[in-house]
Design a protein around this motif. Structure first.
Motif, mmCIF file in Angstrom:
data_model
loop_
_atom_site.group_PDB
_atom_site.id
_atom_site.type_symbol
_atom_site.label_atom_id
_atom_site.label_comp_id
_atom_site.label_asym_id
_atom_site.label_seq_id
_atom_site.Cartn_x
_atom_site.Cartn_y
_atom_site.Cartn_z
ATOM 1 N N ALA A 21 15.276 -20.247 66.600
ATOM 2 C CA ALA A 21 15.222 -19.097 67.508
ATOM 3 C C ALA A 21 14.184 -18.083 67.061
ATOM 4 O O ALA A 21 13.421 -17.544 67.871
ATOM 5 C CB ALA A 21 16.591 -18.440 67.600
ATOM 6 N N LEU A 22 14.157 -17.829 65.732
ATOM 7 C CA LEU A 22 13.164 -16.892 65.199
ATOM 8 C C LEU A 22 11.742 -17.412 65.402
ATOM 9 O O LEU A 22 10.815 -16.648 65.712
ATOM 10 C CB LEU A 22 13.428 -16.616 63.729
ATOM 11 N N GLY A 23 11.560 -18.716 65.236
ATOM 12 C CA GLY A 23 10.232 -19.310 65.417
ATOM 13 C C GLY A 23 9.756 -19.199 66.861
ATOM 14 O O GLY A 23 8.604 -18.833 67.124
ATOM 15 N N VAL A 24 10.677 -19.500 67.788
ATOM 16 C CA VAL A 24 10.307 -19.385 69.204
ATOM 17 C C VAL A 24 10.003 -17.931 69.553
ATOM 18 O O VAL A 24 9.036 -17.622 70.262
ATOM 19 C CB VAL A 24 11.438 -19.934 70.097
ATOM 20 N N GLY A 25 10.812 -17.010 69.059
ATOM 21 C CA GLY A 25 10.578 -15.595 69.311
ATOM 22 C C GLY A 25 9.262 -15.117 68.736
ATOM 23 O O GLY A 25 8.543 -14.328 69.349
ATOM 24 N N PHE A 26 8.964 -15.608 67.503
ATOM 25 C CA PHE A 26 7.702 -15.235 66.857
ATOM 26 C C PHE A 26 6.503 -15.703 67.691
ATOM 27 O O PHE A 26 5.561 -14.947 67.930
ATOM 28 C CB PHE A 26 7.648 -15.835 65.448
ATOM 29 N N VAL A 27 6.543 -16.961 68.109
ATOM 30 C CA VAL A 27 5.443 -17.502 68.919
ATOM 31 C C VAL A 27 5.327 -16.749 70.242
ATOM 32 O O VAL A 27 4.232 -16.429 70.703
ATOM 33 C CB VAL A 27 5.656 -19.011 69.162
ATOM 34 N N TYR A 28 6.460 -16.441 70.834
ATOM 35 C CA TYR A 28 6.468 -15.770 72.137
ATOM 36 C C TYR A 28 5.912 -14.352 72.044
ATOM 37 O O TYR A 28 5.079 -13.940 72.857
ATOM 38 C CB TYR A 28 7.894 -15.743 72.676
ATOM 39 N N ILE A 29 6.377 -13.576 71.025
ATOM 40 C CA ILE A 29 6.019 -12.165 70.924
ATOM 41 C C ILE A 29 4.676 -11.951 70.232
ATOM 42 O O ILE A 29 3.830 -11.192 70.705
ATOM 43 C CB ILE A 29 7.132 -11.388 70.188
ATOM 44 N N VAL A 30 4.469 -12.659 69.110
ATOM 45 C CA VAL A 30 3.279 -12.409 68.290
ATOM 46 C C VAL A 30 2.048 -13.140 68.820
ATOM 47 O O VAL A 30 0.929 -12.636 68.733
ATOM 48 C CB VAL A 30 3.555 -12.801 66.821
ATOM 49 N N ILE A 31 2.242 -14.322 69.391
ATOM 50 C CA ILE A 31 1.093 -15.121 69.852
ATOM 51 C C ILE A 31 1.000 -15.131 71.380
ATOM 52 O O ILE A 31 -0.045 -14.872 71.958
ATOM 53 C CB ILE A 31 1.191 -16.564 69.310
ATOM 54 N N GLY A 32 2.117 -15.424 72.052
ATOM 55 C CA GLY A 32 2.092 -15.623 73.504
ATOM 56 C C GLY A 32 1.725 -14.373 74.284
ATOM 57 O O GLY A 32 0.800 -14.402 75.123
ATOM 58 N N LEU A 33 2.455 -13.275 74.026
ATOM 59 C CA LEU A 33 2.193 -12.056 74.777
ATOM 60 C C LEU A 33 0.781 -11.493 74.562
ATOM 61 O O LEU A 33 0.089 -11.162 75.536
ATOM 62 C CB LEU A 33 3.246 -10.993 74.441
ATOM 63 N N PRO A 34 0.288 -11.368 73.303
ATOM 64 C CA PRO A 34 -1.102 -10.905 73.127
ATOM 65 C C PRO A 34 -2.136 -11.827 73.781
ATOM 66 O O PRO A 34 -3.128 -11.359 74.334
ATOM 67 C CB PRO A 34 -1.273 -10.866 71.601
ATOM 68 N N LEU A 35 -1.882 -13.149 73.691
ATOM 69 C CA LEU A 35 -2.816 -14.082 74.298
ATOM 70 C C LEU A 35 -2.838 -13.913 75.813
ATOM 71 O O LEU A 35 -3.916 -13.916 76.437
ATOM 72 C CB LEU A 35 -2.420 -15.514 73.931
ATOM 73 N N TRP A 36 -1.668 -13.743 76.430
ATOM 74 C CA TRP A 36 -1.603 -13.517 77.876
ATOM 75 C C TRP A 36 -2.297 -12.207 78.264
ATOM 76 O O TRP A 36 -3.028 -12.137 79.244
ATOM 77 C CB TRP A 36 -0.127 -13.487 78.308
ATOM 78 N N TRP A 37 -2.049 -11.162 77.470
ATOM 79 C CA TRP A 37 -2.641 -9.856 77.752
ATOM 80 C C TRP A 37 -4.170 -9.916 77.686
ATOM 81 O O TRP A 37 -4.865 -9.360 78.529
ATOM 82 C CB TRP A 37 -2.103 -8.843 76.745
#
Length: 548
Positions: A21-37
């Motif tokens: 869960a922490l890994g998915v959250g990390f990828v989602y918040i730290v990598i996914g959201l900035p990349l989308w932005w």
């Protein structure tokens, strides 16, 4: 042993789930959201906003060179020194949005110049003219003979009489004539403030900055102008008009050559066989004449304009029509409000062109139709050249207090050209600064407008050209200042009206939510819920360890 292993096994599985869960959250918040932005942000190249505002607020200074040359032997060097001080004092102006600086030089005439003193003014003007004469430099000749009025020649010279006059009176005349005629300071000030949109009242004072007649009549500054000469012959079966337009256009050659490095004139011609003007003229039965009064003139253009045709061009178009009246409306004249005939029998329409009514004799009873009629192209082109100068704002201010030499075949005097360049330069600078500021304010308010690289280059080019033009004006280099102002005007207008600025202009913020919420909500809720449970479980484990 077996019971302890069975207890550790669920704990190990739980930790595995927590790490997942922490890994998915990390990828989602730290990598996914900035990349989308980053991948969905609007591309906006940086613009020199501070430079644009500084240029809009900058004070514009233009420099003019004056040389006063004395032919009067009774005026000594001491008197000339005193005159120089008077001129410097009276010509000085306070710093404002736009202000002038005059560099004054006063001297006695040379022996070579004094030889021509006895000539009449037109001859004297030609003899004293120097072939390599500089732009933006004016000579004021003080003559001991009596002149009915001050005289402005066709080059850069102003002639004044000093006979029986005080130096203070001569100084006042020089200041007035330079400011009102040779430089036209009030027109420049009004033009600069109008183009920048500075019409606001200051400290409760009411400021009248409505455009003057000259600016409302003249077309806007441009690299090229399309000029069309048209002959309108409503009865070609009766009159065969011999219209030698090629010879007529040759009268424009001096003007074309004079301004070719500043503006290009594209000339076309056409012949129209049109049944007549829609507005029927009034008739004077006693004189057997027909006429249009001033109220009729606007109604004569519309029906003709439809027949003129059109062509794709971004250049301002000027139309000059020669209308030969039909035999049942002949002769046809234009009358002023008091019934007085207009001498030129023509009229001008602001920013459109002009119409010249050309009356020709009616055929005799025994003439074979159509009767050939040769048109006097010199008289036609004299009217159209006068109108063209007004429409391009190449003009001198007529006044009862000064005689202005007629340039005749030259069409335009040297000092008139300087006036035109200075006027157009200041108009271009004011318009460019206002356009860039409007663009900067627009881009600052609407954050989702794309600013591509070529827009940034155009803005940088305009800013650089405005700065260079300001410097050239301050140095008195009029031609270079005008060319840089024209470059600034073209770059700023191209940037402001670039189609790429409108691609995302009408994409409202609420539509973004309508698109992104269905995308992110199904993903975000499980991730947030799992992170919440993970942190809650870790917190509970820490509490157990403390209790043990």
């Amino acid at each position: 042993m077996k019971q302890s292993e069975e207890k550790q096994k669920p704990v190990t599985q739980t930790w595995t789930q927590i790490y997942a869960a922490l890994g998915v959250g990390f990828v989602y918040i730290v990598i996914g959201l900035p990349l989308w932005w980053k991948t969905t942000e609007v591309y906006r190249v940086s613009l020199p906003y501070s430079d644009i505002e500084d240029l809009y607020q900058a004070k514009l200074k233009y420099t003019v060179d004056l040389e006063v040359i004395n032919f009067d032997v009774q005026i000594t060097d001491v008197d000339l020194t005193s005159l120089s001080g008077l001129l410097t004092s009276h010509l000085a102006s306070k710093e404002s949005d736009i202000y002038s600086k005059y560099r004054v030089n006063v001297r006695q005439c040379t022996k070579d110049e004094q030889v021509h003193e006895k000539l009449e003014l037109p001859g004297l003007d030609e003899k004293l003219h120097v072939e390599d004469e500089k732009q933006n430099r004016y000579e004021i000749y003080l003559l001991p003979k009596k002149l009915t009025k001050p005289y402005i020649g066709t080059h850069h010279a102003l002639y004044l009489s000093t006979k029986g006059r005080e130096l203070s009176s001569v100084s006042d005349d020089i200041v007035r004539l330079v400011k009102e005629h040779l430089v036209r300071e009030s027109v420049l000030t009004k033009t600069y403030q109008a183009t920048k949109g500075q019409n606001q009242a200051k400290k409760g004072q009411k400021i009248n900055q409505q455009p003057d007649k000259e600016s409302m009549r003249a077309v806007k500054s441009n690299d090229e102008y399309d000029i069309t000469f048209s002959l309108v012959n409503p009865q070609p079966d009766i009159l065969d008009i011999q219209w030698d337009i090629e010879h007529g256009v040759s009268y424009l050659d001096p003007l074309i050559l004079k301004i070719e490095q500043y503006a290009k004139l594209n000339i076309k011609s056409q012949v129209m066989y049109y049944t007549g003007l829609l507005r029927r003229p009034k008739s004077d039965e006693k004189k057997g004449e027909f006429y249009y009064d001033m109220d009729d003139l606007p109604h004569t253009i519309n029906p003709l304009e439809v027949k003129l045709g059109s062509h794709a061009s971004n250049n301002p178009t000027l139309n000059f029509l020669t209308y030969v009246p039909s035999r049942n409306q002949h002769p046809l004249y234009i009358c002023q409000r008091k019934g007085v005939k207009v001498e030129s029998n023509s009229f001008l329409s602001p920013r459109w062109g002009g119409i010249f009514i050309y009356n020709v004799p009616s055929p005799g009873a025994n003439d074979t139709l159509p009767v050939p009629v040769s048109m006097d192209m010199k008289s036609v082109m004299e009217v159209f050249i006068t109108q063209l100068k007004l429409l391009l704002n190449i003009q001198s201010v007529s006044a009862d207090t000064v005689d202005i030499a007629d340039p005749q075949n030259k069409i335009i005097s040297e000092w008139e050209l300087d006036n035109w360049l200075r006027y157009r330069c200041i108009e271009n600078l004011g318009t460019s600064a206002s356009t860039l500021r409007s663009l900067a304010q627009l881009l600052g308010k609407i954050r989702n407008m794309v600013i591509q690289d070529h827009i940034g280059k155009l803005v940088e080019e305009a800013v650089s050209a405005i700065k260079a033009s300001h410097n050239y004006l301050a140095q008195g280099k009029l031609d270079k200042a005008f060319l840089k102002s024209k470059q600034a005007f073209k770059a700023s207008e191209t940037a402001f009206f670039d189609p790429s600025l409108l691609e995302l202009l009408y994409f409202p913020e609420d539509q973004k939510f309508a698109i992104y919420i269905p995308l992110f909500l199904p993903i975000s809720l499980p991730v947030i819920a799992s992170l919440y449970k993970a942190f809650k479980w870790i917190k509970s484990q820490k509490a157990k360890v403390k209790q043990e």
